[in-house]
Structure formats: structure tokens, C-alpha cells
Enzyme design. Structure first.
Site, mmCIF file in Angstrom:
data_model
loop_
_atom_site.group_PDB
_atom_site.id
_atom_site.type_symbol
_atom_site.label_atom_id
_atom_site.label_comp_id
_atom_site.label_asym_id
_atom_site.label_seq_id
_atom_site.Cartn_x
_atom_site.Cartn_y
_atom_site.Cartn_z
ATOM 1 C CG ASP A 128 -2.279 0.622 0.968
ATOM 2 O OD1 ASP A 128 -2.309 1.855 1.100
ATOM 3 O OD2 ASP A 128 -3.282 -0.043 0.628
ATOM 4 C CG ASP A 129 0.323 6.014 1.105
ATOM 5 O OD1 ASP A 129 1.314 6.337 0.441
ATOM 6 O OD2 ASP A 129 -0.475 6.836 1.610
ATOM 7 N NE ARG A 173 -3.898 10.294 4.137
ATOM 8 C CZ ARG A 173 -3.516 9.126 3.660
ATOM 9 N NH1 ARG A 173 -3.612 8.867 2.375
ATOM 10 N NH2 ARG A 173 -3.046 8.209 4.443
ATOM 11 C CE LYS A 198 -6.329 0.507 -1.156
ATOM 12 N NZ LYS A 198 -5.975 0.151 0.226
ATOM 13 C CG ASP A 213 -6.380 5.571 -1.877
ATOM 14 O OD1 ASP A 213 -7.551 5.967 -1.872
ATOM 15 O OD2 ASP A 213 -5.752 5.278 -0.839
ATOM 16 C CG ASN A 270 -6.665 8.878 0.223
ATOM 17 O OD1 ASN A 270 -7.518 8.285 0.855
ATOM 18 N ND2 ASN A 270 -5.648 8.271 -0.359
ATOM 19 C CG ASP A 296 -10.212 3.869 4.322
ATOM 20 O OD1 ASP A 296 -9.866 2.981 3.527
ATOM 21 O OD2 ASP A 296 -9.751 5.019 4.292
HETATM 22 C C1 DGJ Z 1 -6.957 5.355 1.941
HETATM 23 C C2 DGJ Z 1 -7.313 3.940 1.574
HETATM 24 O O1 DGJ Z 1 -8.676 3.749 1.599
HETATM 25 C C3 DGJ Z 1 -6.582 2.992 2.502
HETATM 26 O O2 DGJ Z 1 -6.973 1.677 2.253
HETATM 27 C C4 DGJ Z 1 -5.111 3.172 2.304
HETATM 28 O O3 DGJ Z 1 -4.758 2.796 1.006
HETATM 29 C C5 DGJ Z 1 -4.733 4.622 2.560
HETATM 30 N N1 DGJ Z 1 -5.541 5.530 1.817
HETATM 31 C C6 DGJ Z 1 -3.279 4.858 2.226
HETATM 32 O O4 DGJ Z 1 -2.932 6.157 2.301
#
Ligand code: DGJ
Length: 740
Positions: free
Chosen positions: A367-368, A444, A477, A479, A481, A549
């Protein structure tokens, strides 16, 4: 299935085995709506369905006919300003400031199949016989603007897909202030409105209320379909529920700001509108240019919400989702986010992956935090190169180590964003959406790249393609945010700023499309801070989406139940995470976490090294079980039986296509002393087949299970046999029903 045009009466009848849709050319040339619902017999003349009557305070196009007023007429693509005082479907501003149009029938054509919508996601056909498409052209003589209405009727689904293309065939530029994808005027207002609403980590909760005179609406102004509202709504008869009754579902295939509304007028008719949110929308159309709206899908059911959902599931699973993964069971994955957040090294990741592999997991997702200076969420977005302090051998080095374990490797991106503290922002501070002279709000700690600009999308494309092409990456994935603020593009002139939101999402779609084409076997999972873009638009590019999440099993009951109203199980990312849960600190049994996550694209989001031997043994069993049944979970027919919004218990089930296997998921939130008896009537089984119930070993005919019900009271005898006393809070059970 067919589309008939009765020349004499100017009447269109679209039909398949289940539904009819009837409209007619009215006396002023506009297109009128006459009927949408269960299949009815065809006839040359349905004009009696247009009830005409004289009423005070109406304005009429023709002085000699006081019974014909647009305000009292059900219309297919109405405008405001000529007597119809309801909110319109379309608004075109001319250079002289007028926003009036007079869209008059100018012709039609019928073609087999369904055309693709340029640059936009949409349902599709694989063979011409699957659907027929009616194209009706309406023309405004004064401006030369044409509204081209598309109606696709499917042979196998009680569904109609609609969209509109607005063409400027005139000599002056016009501004499109509103261009809805669909207007449906219904003859009465006896409906309840159902919507899916929420917020971050509690997405798509079901809200239902009766329509009343005036406006009922949901929308997004955020540049994404949003956590808060989903581009889906249903109109239900008051007596309709999960199992019975008449329902009309409307779903917008779009990921940006949208609006869905139902307006009940003074005479108890209902106008349903769906499309891009007109708030702030302003699209300039030069002569010769055209604008294509997103698609809206209408589904009719006389078998309640379950009937509606199953149509959406089948249609979206097989004729909206595309590509290599569309029909394939999805890999069981482990994602490191909740296990490590930003605190990891390559070796630590391999530790997590190795234990997961031992248990049978198939895909490891990083992930991130793997790129640029991304050690927290303050820096690095935009710099899509591996951080050598974390991944000494780059993405390819880690991917090879994961592959060597016998697993696939997946990677996280957030392509649309940039941190101020990044090389990309330092090089191109003008590449973000930013209003001149105004502060740029951060979300963020990040800013939004201007995806309405081709060079920005190209740059991100090239950096992502370099990673995907340079390493064995099987899964992405994607994303997103934060929502869009200070929406303004430095690349567009003043009179095109109302286009930016939509151009942004077109940019996102174009990047998805290019990457999908270049890496056809990569599995894309969309994500937007969990479920902020869980919409049909995204499903066209990414067949699965991180549902929320919130990974708590109890919270997920509501989230997954609500999501299933419109979206198939195969699209819902669902993982087993640690207990106590990171979002709500709730402690739930491991088997309950899995029993919820099976009804999705299953995975784990924790470090399995931290589990006890007993728990690991359970995990191994869970993975083996999911491998055995994942096709059923992900591609079977899903039924909701008991709603978490209505009580302490939730029950849902899946049934295989041949109806020989079914799995019922039963969940109880809080335990009670001296409980009532419990049983639930199942759905979708073959009444004549005899099913063996895995929990009791007893067999029952399908009709018994559907009419007498499955007994869910705590099965004491079975408990004694299994030795597990399932008596606490957050309890759950799966019943596997098999017929020979
Ligand atoms: C938001 C995502 O929904 C999470 O699952 C994760 O990937 C974080 N961002 C990472 O910053």
C-alpha cells in the site's frame, strides 16, 4: 425485445419480455412520456395515457387548446421557460442571454446493439442481439442545437440505458448549463425514495422516506461521486420491500459530481432527473461541437429490491465491468496498510508476505509509502519512483521476492494527487487545480492535480507505466484521498471554467483506459479513501473497489448490505482485519470477520505473524474455504434476507446458477439472554431440490427452506458436536446448503 415506431401516432414502444417504455411526439413536437413499467401489449395509439385537462394558472403553447400545457404533460427531455415550471433536463444559454430552447422531434433511427460513449464508461453489448438502441433527434430550430436521445433496451434485463448527446449545429457558440442524462416523468407520486448515504468509513447506509410534494434530491458537489451520497436511488411503492413490490432503480454511470432528484408537483406526478450536477456546470459548445452526457441506467422490478439488485448485479458484472478479470474469481490478497501503515522495510514486507503465503494467500499488496519521500502523508505524492531507503532493489526487486514466494504482487498509487513537498510539485506548481489569487485548501496535506490537462495526465501515465512495465505488478490499488476545492484550471479560458469538474473526471477515465489497454491482465481495484468513488463509472475500468476504510465486521454489515443494493459482490473489496479493529476498536471473533468478508473480494489486512497458532489454523481453513467457494460468493445470485438497518440480526445468501449450492450468512450483533426462536425464509432455491444443511446435517426441500424457513436459533446439538459455543456478541454462522 423490440422497438416499434407507430408513424401515424408518432408513438415509440420499447419492450422486452419484462418491461415496456412508451413515448410519443406531442402536438408541439416535443417528446412526451406515456408509460414505463411492466410489459404491456402494443397498440398504435396510447395517447389516452396523456391526460389533458384545463387548469387555472397554466400557460399554453396554443391559444386554441387550453388543455395542452407543458406543466401538465409528462416529458422526455424538458426545458424550463415555456410553461413547464418543474426543474428541466436541459438548459442552453445563447449569446443573447436567453436560456430557452424548443426541442422538437426531427427524426429517429433504430440499430442493433449499443454504441460506445466516447470517453465515458457505459454498459455495452457483446453481440448485436443483446440489445437494441433507439436514437431520437430533437432540434431547436432557432439555435440549431440538437438533443440526441439514446435509449438502449436489453433483451435479457429489465433495464434501459439512457444518455444524451447535445450537438451545436448552429452558427453561434452556446453554453450548456445543464444536460441531464435522464428525465422520467411518472404519472403519480405514490413512491418511497431510497438512497445510499453516509460519510467516510460509514458509506452507503440505506435511507428510505416517502416522496412529498416538492423536491427530494441527493447530489455531490465534491468532484467525486462521494462517501456522502451514491449516484443511485430507487423509487418503491409503499408496500415494496426486499422480496416483493414494484421498484424503479436509477443508477448513474459516473464518478464526478452528480445529482439525482424526484420532484412531485401539485398534481401528484413525479419527475425523476439524473445526471451531472448542474450546480456550477457550464460547458461551451462551439458550432460543430457536441457534448455527451454520462449514461443513466433504469431498472424495473416487480420483485422488490432484491429483484432490482439482481438485475443491476448481472448487468454491471457482465456488461459494465470488462476485461481479463471480469469473469474470473478474484485472488485472495493480503494488504500491508493496517499492518504497518508507513512503517515498513522490504524485509518486514517479505515477512508479512511469507506468512500469508504459508496460509494460502495468493497476492501481496504493498500500500501507501513506497515512493519518493513518502514516510508520512505530508510528502511524496506525485513522485512515482521507489524510495531506495525502503525498497533497496526498487519495485521490481520486491516484486521478484514476492513472486519467488509463489505469490502475485500488487501496488498502491494515488495518481491524481500531489504533495507540496514533492519533486513533481516543485517542478510544476502550476499543474494543480487552483483559483488565481485564492488560498489553496489542502486535504490530507495534498493538492489535486489538474487532470483536465492532457500533459498532466500524460506525465502521470508515463510514470505509472514505467513502474508497471518495469516490474511484475499484477494488481493496482488506485486511491484518491481528497475532494476538489478551488476548482479552476490554468489551462482553460474564463468562459470554460464551468467545464473543469467534468474534464477532470474525463482525464481520470482516460488514464484508466490507457493503463488498462497497456496492461490488460493487471487487476485494478479502485479506492477513494475507502468508498468515495464506489460507482458504476469506476466499475467500467476497475472490476472491484475498496468498499470502505472501515474494516470492522459489524460496521461492514451495513456498508456491504447497502452497497449490494446496486453493486455486485464481485465488486466489493472486503478484508479480515485485526481485533480490536482500528476504526472502532471493537473486538470481534475471527470467524465473524471472515464470514462478512467472504461476501466480497476476500483478503486480509493485518500481519498474520501476530496471530496465535490457533488463529493461524483458522485462517488457513478460511482461505481453503474461500478458494472452494469464491466463484459462488462472487458470481452467484445474492439475496438480502434480513437488514442490519432494522434489527440485531443480518442475513444474506448466495445461490449458484444451477441452484444446487447456496451459502447463507447469518450475523447477530449483540447476544441476548433467553432469546426468541429465529428462522429466516430463504430465496432463490429450487423448490424441488433437497438440500443438506451443513450446520445440522439434515436435509430439506427448497420449498420448505423458502416458505417455512431456515431455523437459525442457536443449534445446541450442532454446537455440542463442534464444541464451539457461539454465544457471545458479534456472532455469526454460515450455512452451506447442497443438493445432489
Ligand atoms: C486510503 C485507503 O482507503 C486505505 O486503504 C489506504 O490505502 C490509505 N488511503 C493509504 O494512504
Amino acid at each position: 425485445m423490440g422497438i416499434i415506431f407507430h408513424e401515424k401516432t408518432g408513438t415509440f414502444h420499447l419492450f422486452n419480455d419484462e418491461i415496456s417504455y412508451v413515448m410519443t411526439v406531442l402536438q408541439n413536437g416535443h417528446l412526451g412520456q406515456l408509460y414505463y413499467g411492466q410489459r404491456i401489449h402494443d397498440r398504435e395509439d396510447f395517447s389516452h395515457l396523456q391526460e389533458k385537462t384545463f387548469r387555472a394558472m397554466t400557460a399554453c403553447p396554443f391559444d386554441e387548446d387550453g388543455t395542452f400545457s407543458l406543466n401538465l404533460t409528462r416529458l422526455e427531455y424538458p426545458v424550463y421557460g415555456s410553461g413547464d415550471f418543474r426543474y428541466p433536463a436541459v438548459e442552453v444559454a445563447q449569446e443573447n442571454g436567453s436560456t430557452l430552447s424548443d426541442f422538437v422531434f426531427a427524426g429517429y433511427s433504430v440499430a442493433p446493439g449499443k454504441p460506445r460513449l466516447p470517453g465515458l464508461p457505459a454498459t455495452y453489448t457483446q453481440e448485436e442481439g443483446e440489445a437494441e438502441t433507439l436514437t431520437v433527434t430533437l432540434r431547436d430550430e432557432l439555435t440549431g442545437v440538437e438533443a440526441v436521445l439514446l435509449y438502449t433496451i436489453f433483451a435479457r434485463y429489465p433495464a434501459i440505458a439512457r444518455s444524451v448527446s447535445i450537438r451545436n449545429q448552429g452558427e453561434s457558440a452556446v453554453h450548456l448549463k445543464r444536460a441531464m442524462s435522464l428525465c422520467l416523468d411518472l404519472p403519480d407520486s405514490g413512491y418511497h425514495w431510497l438512497q445510499l448515504s453516509g460519510a467516510w468509513a460509514r458509506e452507503r447506509h440505506i435511507i428510505r422516506r416517502a416522496l412529498t410534494p416538492g423536491m427530494t434530491a441527493i447530489d455531490s458537489t465534491r468532484g467525486a461521486s462521494s462517501h456522502e451520497q451514491n449516484p443511485f436511488a430507487a423509487l418503491l411503492r409503499a408496500d415494496a420491500g426486499e422480496r416483493q413490490g414494484e421498484v424503479i432503480g436509477v443508477s448513474l454511470v459516473y464518478s464526478g459530481s452528480f445529482r439525482l432528484s424526484a420532484e412531485v408537483d401539485a398534481y401528484d406526478t413525479t419527475r425523476l432527473l439524473a445526471g451531472i450536477n448542474p450546480f456550477g456546470f457550464d460547458w461551451k459548445l462551439e458550432p460543430g461541437e457536441r457534448f455527451q452526457t454520462p449514461e443513466a441506467v433504469l431498472v424495473y422490478s416487480d420483485e422488490g429490491l432484491n429483484g432490482m439488485s439482481q438485475t443491476f448485479h448481472r448487468l454491471y458484472r457482465s456488461r459494465l465491468a470488462r476485461g481479463y478479470w471480469r469473469d474470473r474469481p478474484r485472488p485472495i490478497l493480503i494488504n500491508n496498510w493496517e499492518a504497518t501503515y508507513f512503517d515498513f522495510t522490504e524485509d518486514r514486507l517479505i515477512e508479512i508476505a511469507s506468512k500469508a503465503k504459508e496460509c494460502g494467500v495468493e497476492l501481496f499488496v504493498l500500500d501507501d509509502g513506497w515512493f519518493g519521500q513518502r514516510c508520512s502523508d505530508h510528502a511524496g505524492l506525485g513522485d512515482w519512483v521507489a524510495n531506495p531507503r525502503r525498497l533497496a532493489n526498487g519495485v521490481s526487486g520486491l516484486a521478484e521476492r514476492v513472486e519467488a514466494l509463489g505469490m502475485r504482487f500488487g501496488l498502491w498509487f494515488e495518481p491524481e494527487m500531489v504533495n507540496e513537498d514533492s519533486d513533481l510539485y516543485r517542478a510544476h506548481p502550476d499543474w494543480i487545480l487552483r483559483t488565481p489569487g485564492r488560498r489553496s485548501s489542502v486535504g490530507r496535506h495534498q493538492l489535486v492535480l489538474d487532470f483536465s490537462r492532457r500533459e498532466v495526465v500524460d506525465y502521470i501515465h508515463d510514470s505509472m507505466a514505467a513502474i508497471l512495465g518495469g516490474a511484475k505488478v499484477s494488481y493496482v490499488k488506485w486511491d484518491m484521498n481528497r475532494y476538489i476545492t478551488e476548482c479552476y484550471s490554468a489551462a482553460l479560458p474564463a468562459d470554460r471554467q464551468g467545464e473543469v469538474f467534468h474534464r477532470y473526471i474525463l482525464g481520470v477515465y482516460s488514464l484508466y483506459e490507457r493503463l488498462r489497454e497497456e496492461f490488460p491482465e493487471v487487476l485494478f481495484e479502485s479506492c477513494a479513501s475507502g468508498g468515495a468513488r464506489f460507482d458504476p463509472g469506476m466499475l467500467y475500468y476497475a472490476p472491484q473497489c475498496w468498499t470502505s476504510d472501515d474494516s470492522d465486521a459489524v460496521e461492514r454489515l451495513k456498508i456491504q448490505y447497502g452497497t449490494s443494493l446496486c453493486y455486485p459482490v464481485s465488486s466489493m473489496g472486503a478484508h479480515v482485519s485485526v481485533s480490536p479493529n482500528h476504526q472502532v476498536m471493537r473486538m470481534t471473533p475471527l470467524h465473524t470477520r471472515a464470514n462478512v468478508a467472504y461476501f466480497g473480494t476476500f483478503g486480509y489486512e493485518l500481519d498474520l505473524n501476530r496471530l496465535s497458532q490457533e488463529e493461524l489454523a483458522q485462517v488457513r481453513e478460511q482461505i481453503a474455504f474461500m478458494k472452494q467457494y469464491r466463484s459462488l460468493f462472487q458470481f452467484g445470485s445474492f439475496y438480502r434476507l434480513k437488514s442490519p438497518f432494522e434489527g440485531n440480526e443480518t442475513v444474506w445468501m448466495v445461490v449458484s446458477e444451477d441452484k444446487k449450492t447456496a451459502i447463507v450468512g447469518w450475523y447477530r450483533v449483540l447476544n441476548q439472554a433467553n432469546k426468541s426462536f429465529g428462522r429466516v425464509r430463504l430465496m432463490g432455491l429450487d423448490p424441488a431440490l433437497e438440500y443438506v444443511n451443513s450446520a445440522t446435517g439434515r436435509s430439506h426441500y427448497g420449498d420448505e427452506l423458502m416458505h417455512c424457513g431456515l431455523i437459525t436459533s442457536d443449534p445446541l446439538s450442532a454446537l455440542i458436536e463442534t464444541g464451539r459455543l457461539e454465544q457471545g456478541d458479534f456472532e455469526s454462522r454460515l450455512y452451506i446448503l447442497k443438493a445432489e
